[in-house]
Scaffold this motif. Sequence first.
Motif, short mmCIF file in Angstrom:
data_model
loop_
_atom_site.label_atom_id
_atom_site.label_comp_id
_atom_site.label_asym_id
_atom_site.label_seq_id
_atom_site.Cartn_x
_atom_site.Cartn_y
_atom_site.Cartn_z
N GLU A 77 0.83 -1.21 0.00
CA GLU A 77 0.00 0.00 0.00
C GLU A 77 0.86 1.26 0.00
OE1 GLU A 77 -3.29 0.40 -0.42
OE2 GLU A 77 -3.33 -1.76 -0.76
N GLU A 78 1.95 1.21 0.73
CA GLU A 78 2.86 2.37 0.79
C GLU A 78 3.45 2.66 -0.59
OE1 GLU A 78 4.59 5.49 2.75
OE2 GLU A 78 3.22 4.04 3.62
N ILE A 79 3.83 1.63 -1.30
CA ILE A 79 4.41 1.81 -2.63
C ILE A 79 3.33 2.27 -3.62
CG2 ILE A 79 5.43 0.57 -4.58
CD1 ILE A 79 7.06 -1.00 -2.46
N ILE A 80 2.14 1.70 -3.51
CA ILE A 80 1.05 2.09 -4.41
C ILE A 80 0.71 3.57 -4.24
CG2 ILE A 80 -1.43 1.81 -4.84
CD1 ILE A 80 -1.04 -1.19 -4.31
N THR A 81 0.67 4.04 -3.00
CA THR A 81 0.26 5.43 -2.75
C THR A 81 1.38 6.44 -2.98
OG1 THR A 81 0.74 5.17 -0.40
CG2 THR A 81 -1.54 4.78 -1.12
N THR A 82 2.60 5.99 -3.10
CA THR A 82 3.71 6.91 -3.36
C THR A 82 3.65 7.37 -4.81
OG1 THR A 82 5.09 5.73 -1.76
CG2 THR A 82 6.21 7.18 -3.31
N LYS A 126 5.12 0.12 -10.65
CA LYS A 126 5.63 1.46 -10.33
C LYS A 126 6.88 1.77 -11.16
CE LYS A 126 3.37 3.85 -7.31
NZ LYS A 126 2.68 5.07 -7.64
N LEU A 127 7.71 0.76 -11.39
CA LEU A 127 8.89 0.97 -12.23
C LEU A 127 8.49 1.33 -13.65
CD1 LEU A 127 11.22 -1.84 -10.92
CD2 LEU A 127 11.74 0.60 -10.95
#
Length: 185
Positions: A77-82, A126-127
């Motif tokens: 979730e942290e990576i998705i929201t960044t 994300k990449l």
Amino acid sequence: MGKGTDSFKSELGKNTAKWVSNIFFGDGHSTPYRTNVKVEKLQLELKKQKKENNLISRKIRYLNNNENKTSLEYKKEEIITTKVPNNKNEIMDFSYFLFSVVKVYGWKSDENEKGINSLSDVCLVKLEQCLMKLKLYNNTEEANLINKEIKNLKKKRFFQKNMVYIGLGLFFLVALVLLKLGVIK
């Protein structure tokens, strides 16, 4: 006197003169100073690399410190929201962070490891977003680097997720060849 004695005297005189000049004038012109300059340059390069990796290490520590909150789901979730940054250097730092997360967790072939696979898949998405942003800002060199690494990660994902099936396939292929050759009856 012989040549050995003469060369010893000249070497002794030269080294003594260097020692005296270093005492009076300092090491600014001496031979050790030149080697120290090389060491100082290497130290500056190492400090620069440490600063570049600082963001990555802070994010990894942040993610590792939050192990209690359903660890993998929280990290995902942290990576998705960044949000992907707009600055080229920040995009590259964020990309390196994502690469490090994928390299730490990777993909697993076991169905019980869906959380790890999900986290690595989110990092891969994300990449790809970072890649699109780099292309948008015409940073082709960085975009090519990220694209190459994404392709490598996709290959790695295929092999890691399907390792059991690939191993079984190779086992049966070798058994079939040995059976046809008559080694196994």
